[in-house]
Every structure is written in C-alpha cells, then in structure tokens.
Design an enzyme around this catalytic site. Structure first.
Site, mmCIF file in Angstrom:
data_model
loop_
_atom_site.group_PDB
_atom_site.id
_atom_site.type_symbol
_atom_site.label_atom_id
_atom_site.label_comp_id
_atom_site.label_asym_id
_atom_site.label_seq_id
_atom_site.Cartn_x
_atom_site.Cartn_y
_atom_site.Cartn_z
ATOM 1 N N VAL A 1 43.873 38.879 41.302
ATOM 2 C CA VAL A 1 43.617 37.797 40.343
ATOM 3 C C VAL A 1 44.468 37.910 39.075
ATOM 4 O O VAL A 1 44.564 36.951 38.313
ATOM 5 C CB VAL A 1 42.110 37.698 39.952
ATOM 6 C CG1 VAL A 1 41.257 37.379 41.170
ATOM 7 C CG2 VAL A 1 41.636 38.950 39.234
ATOM 8 N N ASN B 1 34.731 36.503 39.669
ATOM 9 C CA ASN B 1 33.901 37.708 39.567
ATOM 10 C C ASN B 1 34.717 39.004 39.487
ATOM 11 O O ASN B 1 34.253 39.984 38.905
ATOM 12 C CB ASN B 1 32.975 37.743 40.791
ATOM 13 C CG ASN B 1 32.359 39.095 41.019
ATOM 14 O OD1 ASN B 1 31.384 39.478 40.371
ATOM 15 N ND2 ASN B 1 32.929 39.876 41.944
ATOM 16 N N SER C 1 29.622 40.012 30.694
ATOM 17 C CA SER C 1 28.921 41.302 30.745
ATOM 18 C C SER C 1 28.006 41.424 29.535
ATOM 19 O O SER C 1 28.268 40.819 28.483
ATOM 20 C CB SER C 1 29.950 42.442 30.718
ATOM 21 O OG SER C 1 29.312 43.663 30.399
ATOM 22 N N TYR D 1 37.355 46.567 27.873
ATOM 23 C CA TYR D 1 36.400 45.859 28.743
ATOM 24 C C TYR D 1 35.572 44.852 27.938
ATOM 25 O O TYR D 1 35.493 43.670 28.291
ATOM 26 C CB TYR D 1 35.489 46.883 29.423
ATOM 27 C CG TYR D 1 34.493 46.277 30.384
ATOM 28 C CD1 TYR D 1 34.884 45.878 31.657
ATOM 29 C CD2 TYR D 1 33.161 46.098 30.021
ATOM 30 C CE1 TYR D 1 33.965 45.313 32.550
ATOM 31 C CE2 TYR D 1 32.242 45.542 30.895
ATOM 32 C CZ TYR D 1 32.655 45.153 32.166
ATOM 33 O OH TYR D 1 31.749 44.597 33.041
ATOM 34 N N ALA D 2 34.972 45.331 26.841
ATOM 35 C CA ALA D 2 34.077 44.464 26.064
ATOM 36 C C ALA D 2 34.835 43.283 25.478
ATOM 37 O O ALA D 2 34.326 42.143 25.484
ATOM 38 C CB ALA D 2 33.398 45.274 24.957
ATOM 39 N N LYS E 1 35.596 40.699 28.153
ATOM 40 C CA LYS E 1 34.405 39.952 28.570
ATOM 41 C C LYS E 1 33.965 38.960 27.487
ATOM 42 O O LYS E 1 33.457 37.875 27.800
ATOM 43 C CB LYS E 1 33.275 40.917 28.915
ATOM 44 C CG LYS E 1 33.573 41.755 30.161
ATOM 45 C CD LYS E 1 33.718 40.892 31.388
ATOM 46 C CE LYS E 1 33.885 41.677 32.660
ATOM 47 N NZ LYS E 1 33.990 40.797 33.842
ATOM 48 N N ILE F 1 24.173 46.986 36.616
ATOM 49 C CA ILE F 1 23.846 46.728 38.024
ATOM 50 C C ILE F 1 24.415 47.876 38.854
ATOM 51 O O ILE F 1 25.537 48.342 38.607
ATOM 52 C CB ILE F 1 24.483 45.390 38.505
ATOM 53 C CG1 ILE F 1 24.086 44.228 37.580
ATOM 54 C CG2 ILE F 1 24.075 45.098 39.954
ATOM 55 C CD1 ILE F 1 22.624 43.859 37.573
HETATM 56 P P1 NAP Z 1 32.894 46.404 41.551
HETATM 57 O O1 NAP Z 1 31.779 47.067 42.217
HETATM 58 O O2 NAP Z 1 33.944 47.256 40.926
HETATM 59 O O3 NAP Z 1 33.600 45.355 42.525
HETATM 60 C C1 NAP Z 1 34.654 44.575 42.036
HETATM 61 C C2 NAP Z 1 35.468 44.032 43.183
HETATM 62 O O4 NAP Z 1 36.567 43.286 42.612
HETATM 63 C C3 NAP Z 1 36.092 45.134 44.039
HETATM 64 O O5 NAP Z 1 36.126 44.746 45.386
HETATM 65 C C4 NAP Z 1 37.494 45.217 43.457
HETATM 66 O O6 NAP Z 1 38.454 45.764 44.334
HETATM 67 C C5 NAP Z 1 37.784 43.768 43.187
HETATM 68 N N1 NAP Z 1 38.904 43.620 42.258
HETATM 69 C C6 NAP Z 1 39.207 44.384 41.188
HETATM 70 N N2 NAP Z 1 40.340 43.967 40.633
HETATM 71 C C7 NAP Z 1 40.773 42.911 41.356
HETATM 72 C C8 NAP Z 1 41.900 42.074 41.277
HETATM 73 N N3 NAP Z 1 42.848 42.255 40.338
HETATM 74 N N4 NAP Z 1 42.026 41.067 42.163
HETATM 75 C C9 NAP Z 1 41.110 40.888 43.145
HETATM 76 N N5 NAP Z 1 40.030 41.684 43.301
HETATM 77 C C10 NAP Z 1 39.858 42.689 42.396
HETATM 78 O O7 NAP Z 1 32.330 45.450 40.376
HETATM 79 P P2 NAP Z 1 30.848 44.858 40.165
HETATM 80 O O8 NAP Z 1 30.036 45.878 39.492
HETATM 81 O O9 NAP Z 1 30.386 44.224 41.405
HETATM 82 O O10 NAP Z 1 31.161 43.756 39.065
HETATM 83 C C11 NAP Z 1 31.544 42.430 39.382
HETATM 84 C C12 NAP Z 1 31.778 41.697 38.072
HETATM 85 O O11 NAP Z 1 30.601 41.762 37.261
HETATM 86 C C13 NAP Z 1 32.905 42.300 37.239
HETATM 87 O O12 NAP Z 1 33.598 41.276 36.579
HETATM 88 C C14 NAP Z 1 32.153 43.161 36.248
HETATM 89 O O13 NAP Z 1 32.881 43.373 35.069
HETATM 90 C C15 NAP Z 1 30.915 42.332 36.015
HETATM 91 N N6 NAP Z 1 29.792 43.122 35.527
HETATM 92 C C16 NAP Z 1 29.298 44.180 36.242
HETATM 93 C C17 NAP Z 1 28.231 44.896 35.732
HETATM 94 C C18 NAP Z 1 27.636 46.082 36.443
HETATM 95 O O14 NAP Z 1 26.811 46.787 35.847
HETATM 96 N N7 NAP Z 1 28.021 46.348 37.678
HETATM 97 C C19 NAP Z 1 27.652 44.546 34.499
HETATM 98 C C20 NAP Z 1 28.182 43.469 33.805
HETATM 99 C C21 NAP Z 1 29.247 42.762 34.324
HETATM 100 P P3 NAP Z 1 38.874 47.325 44.123
HETATM 101 O O15 NAP Z 1 37.764 48.094 44.753
HETATM 102 O O16 NAP Z 1 40.183 47.413 44.845
HETATM 103 O O17 NAP Z 1 38.999 47.559 42.649
#
Ligand code: NAP
Length: 267
Positions: free
Chosen positions: A70, A96, A148, A161-162, A165, A194
């Site tokens: 992305v 996402n 976030s 990061y912050a 977001k 999460i």
């Molecule tokens: P995750 O477990 O790290 O999964 C993210 C997915 O996105 C992975 O498959 C990753 O692939 C893929 N990705 C990363 N960079 C990419 C790129 N440049 N192009 C295409 N795909 C890419 O993240 P998550 O915890 O599910 O979080 C999803 C979203 O919610 C994120 O934006 C995160 O910032 C936000 N969020 C998460 C939390 C939390 O506590 N988990 C809280 C607030 C917000 P790779 O494995 O190759 O990196």
C-alpha cells in the site's frame, strides 16, 4: 430477512480489505464476506493473504487474494483498477494495512519515520484516492480507515505510529467532507489494544517466538486499561467496520469510532 439484517447485508457488493492476511484485516475480510460481500483480500504477504481468501471460500464466502504494497501508489491504483474491472464496482474500501515501530523519540531515524508514514498514512491516502474515484463515479461507497487509540493517548516510543494514525483520522474527516456530496462516506476506526500479530512483539521470548506466559501477562495488563476489564479481539473491530461499511451506517461519515473497551476515555 428482517429489516435490521437487510441493513447489514452486503450481497452483491464488492469490498477490498488491505492487510487482510492476518489480525484485524483477516477478521474484517471474513466478516464482510459473511455479510455477503465479495471480498478482495489485499496484502503484501502472499501466504497469509491467500490463506485468508481460502478460509473465506471454504466457509462459503466469495474471496480472492491480490498482492499489494500500500505504500506504492501505482500498486494501490492497480489493485483498485483490477478489482473494478473484474467485478464492475467497489462498494467498500477498508484501508487497514499498517505497521508499527518502537523507538525513543531522540533516536528515531528519518528512514524509520518515512517507512511508518509511507504505509500508515500514504497507504491510506492512496487507498482513499483510488477507491474514491471509483465510488464518486458510482455515486456510492464506504471507505473505512484504521486509525488507533494512539491518537488519543500519548504513548512513549510510538511517535511515528501515533502521528501517522492522527493523520489518518484527520484525512478521513477531510475526505468525508469532499466526497460526501457524491454519496461516498468516509470514516475511521480507532481500536484499542487487540491481540494480533502486530502486538506479538510485546510477548515474544529471546528466540523471537511468542511466549505463552508473557502473552497472558500482556493481555491481563492491557485488560486493566478498560473499565470493562476486557482485551479486544479482531472481531470486535470487524463489527465496527461492518457497521460503517453497510447501510446500517448510512448516516455516519467523518466519524472516528473507538472500539476500545473505554480505554482512552478520561477516567
Ligand atoms: P498486523 O497483525 O500487523 O497485520 C497487518 C497486516 O498488514 C499484515 O498482514 C501485514 O503484512 C500487512 N501489511 C503491512 N504493511 C503492508 C503494506 N505496506 N502493504 C500491504 N500490506 C501490508 O496488524 P493488526 O494488529 O491486525 O492491525 C491492523 C490495523 O489496525 C493497522 O493499521 C494497525 O495500526 C491498526 N491498529 C491495531 C491495533 C492493535 O492493537 N492490534 C490497535 C490500533 C490500531 P506483514 O505481515 O508482511 O507486515
């Protein structure tokens, strides 16, 4: 089908979920498919993305994988063009995909700052623009961007990061104002903590693998941040996305929804 069910129904609609291979994206892709949408699982990780699409198909849903980074505008444009030419429309775009990096502020390199903003902010910007063009032509569509809880609470070591977001939240509101007159809604979801692969770094042992004991401790500590005493699961966020993506959210635009167990309210 009841009137309420019809409002959440996505049959005949096409949705793209970036970062759909694991975590929140995976749960969201599965839920949108369960609601009837044809889902394009877009991820830079082919293995997990293909697995999610296969799981959805096995459960009786419509899904396919498309590779995308992305942070690369041309790749996002190509993803949206390929989806539109294959399925004729794009009704839901879930931006996402995201990454995180931890470092004390004074030690953050320009490369690291650029890397995080390129995925988290520019990736969402590109997704809004590419899908927005299709949706404006259609006269309808819903874009949901992942922000976030880090936009509400200042957390040490998370400056790139912050800030990325916080930019996503304001991007969502700004784009909502511009695209609203064309029937396109734009919202953000700002999850609390999460349990996903992104957060495994807090609970890994010296070998880099998830340490179950540490993992349990991390989840218990995070639960104390919520007045409900709960830690969120990917499905909690997927439900918020479904609401905004479907007709149930027809009166919602320019909002930042905060499924976080109450963790970021002042209390
Ligand atoms: P995750 O477990 O790290 O999964 C993210 C997915 O996105 C992975 O498959 C990753 O692939 C893929 N990705 C990363 N960079 C990419 C790129 N440049 N192009 C295409 N795909 C890419 O993240 P998550 O915890 O599910 O979080 C999803 C979203 O919610 C994120 O934006 C995160 O910032 C936000 N969020 C998460 C939390 C939390 O506590 N988990 C809280 C607030 C917000 P790779 O494995 O190759 O990196």
């Amino acid at each position: 089908m009841s009137e309420i069910q019809a409002e959440f129904e996505l049959s005949g609609r096409t949705a793209i979920v970036t970062g759909g291979g694991v975590g929140i994206g995976r749960a969201t892709a599965a839920m949108l498919a369960e609601a009837g949408a044809r889902v394009v699982v877009a991820d830079r990780d082919r293995e997990t993305g293909e697995r999610t699409a296969a799981e959805i198909a096995e459960a009786g849903g419509l899904a396919e994988f498309r590779a995308v980074d992305v942070s690369q505008r041309l790749e996002v444009d190509a993803l949206v063009e390929a989806t539109q030419s294959a399925h004729g429309r794009i009704d839901v775009m879930v931006n996402n995909a995201g990454i995180i990096s931890d470092a004390p502020f004074l030690e953050i390199s320009e490369e690291d700052l650029d890397r995080v903003h390129a995925v988290n902010f520019k990736g969402v910007f590109f997704g809004c623009q590419a899908a927005g063009r299709v949706m404006v032509d259609q006269g309808s569509g819903s874009i949901v961007n992942l922000a976030s809880g880090a936009i509400d609470v200042a957390t040490p070591t998370l400056v790139p990061y912050a800030t990325s977001k916080a930019a996503v939240a304001q991007l969502s509101r700004s784009v909502a104002v511009e695209l609203g007159p064309f029937g396109v809604r734009v919202n953000a979801v700002a999850p609390g903590f999460i349990d996903t692969p992104m957060n495994e770094r807090h609970a890994s042992g010296p070998d880099g693998r998830l340490d179950p004991k540490k993992h349990g401790e991390v989840l218990a500590a995070r639960a104390t941040m919520s007045p409900l005493g709960l830690t969120g699961e990917p499905r909690d966020i997927a439900l918020a996305v479904l609401y905004l993506a479907s007709d149930a959210g027809r009166f919602m635009t320019g909002t930042v929804l905060r499924p976080n167990g109450g963790a970021t309210m002042p209390w």
